[in-house]
Design a protein around this motif. Sequence first.
Motif, PDB file in Angstrom:
ATOM      1  N   THR A   3       0.851  -1.184   0.000  1.00  0.00           N
ATOM      2  CA  THR A   3       0.000   0.000   0.000  1.00  0.00           C
ATOM      3  C   THR A   3       0.885   1.232   0.000  1.00  0.00           C
ATOM      4  O   THR A   3       1.782   1.362   0.831  1.00  0.00           O
ATOM      5  CB  THR A   3      -0.901   0.014   1.256  1.00  0.00           C
ATOM      6  OG1 THR A   3      -1.670  -1.185   1.282  1.00  0.00           O
ATOM      7  CG2 THR A   3      -1.814   1.217   1.250  1.00  0.00           C
ATOM      8  N   ALA A  17      -3.141   3.885  -1.926  1.00  0.00           N
ATOM      9  CA  ALA A  17      -3.435   3.059  -3.090  1.00  0.00           C
ATOM     10  C   ALA A  17      -2.696   1.733  -2.960  1.00  0.00           C
ATOM     11  O   ALA A  17      -1.508   1.707  -2.644  1.00  0.00           O
ATOM     12  CB  ALA A  17      -3.023   3.777  -4.363  1.00  0.00           C
ATOM     13  N   GLN A  19      -1.046  -1.151  -4.774  1.00  0.00           N
ATOM     14  CA  GLN A  19      -0.471  -1.370  -6.099  1.00  0.00           C
ATOM     15  C   GLN A  19       0.535  -2.503  -6.060  1.00  0.00           C
ATOM     16  O   GLN A  19       1.141  -2.774  -5.018  1.00  0.00           O
ATOM     17  CB  GLN A  19       0.261  -0.114  -6.577  1.00  0.00           C
ATOM     18  CG  GLN A  19      -0.638   1.078  -6.820  1.00  0.00           C
ATOM     19  CD  GLN A  19       0.172   2.273  -7.261  1.00  0.00           C
ATOM     20  OE1 GLN A  19       0.964   2.779  -6.473  1.00  0.00           O
ATOM     21  NE2 GLN A  19      -0.019   2.698  -8.488  1.00  0.00           N
ATOM     22  N   LEU A  26       1.258   6.470  -9.434  1.00  0.00           N
ATOM     23  CA  LEU A  26       0.171   7.356  -9.843  1.00  0.00           C
ATOM     24  C   LEU A  26       0.704   8.775 -10.013  1.00  0.00           C
ATOM     25  O   LEU A  26       1.579   9.217  -9.252  1.00  0.00           O
ATOM     26  CB  LEU A  26      -0.951   7.327  -8.815  1.00  0.00           C
ATOM     27  CG  LEU A  26      -1.598   5.959  -8.563  1.00  0.00           C
ATOM     28  CD1 LEU A  26      -2.651   6.061  -7.473  1.00  0.00           C
ATOM     29  CD2 LEU A  26      -2.200   5.412  -9.839  1.00  0.00           C
TER      30      LEU A  26
END
Length: 90
Positions: A3, A17, A19, A26
């Motif tokens: 995270t 987020a 990922q 991002l």
Amino acid sequence: MPTYAYACTSCDHAFDAVQSFTDDALTLCPECGGSLRKQYGSIGVTFNGSGFYRTDSRSGGGAKSGSSASSKTESSTSASPAPAATPASS
């Protein structure tokens, strides 16, 4: 999957987020469309206590030498010859 924490440089919107390692970072804020930056926090591991020592993971480090000394003492006392048996007279 890890995270990552992001914060917008324009509107200060902060979010997390989830990922994959292979995903690109991002770059656009979902609120205002501004640029994002990753936020780095403290690590998730905390070491408490008196610490770790070199001998902690070894099997029998200091205790082994003490037990071998006592076993030598025991073996020397038990190795003394037994008195000879006298033959039975008939």
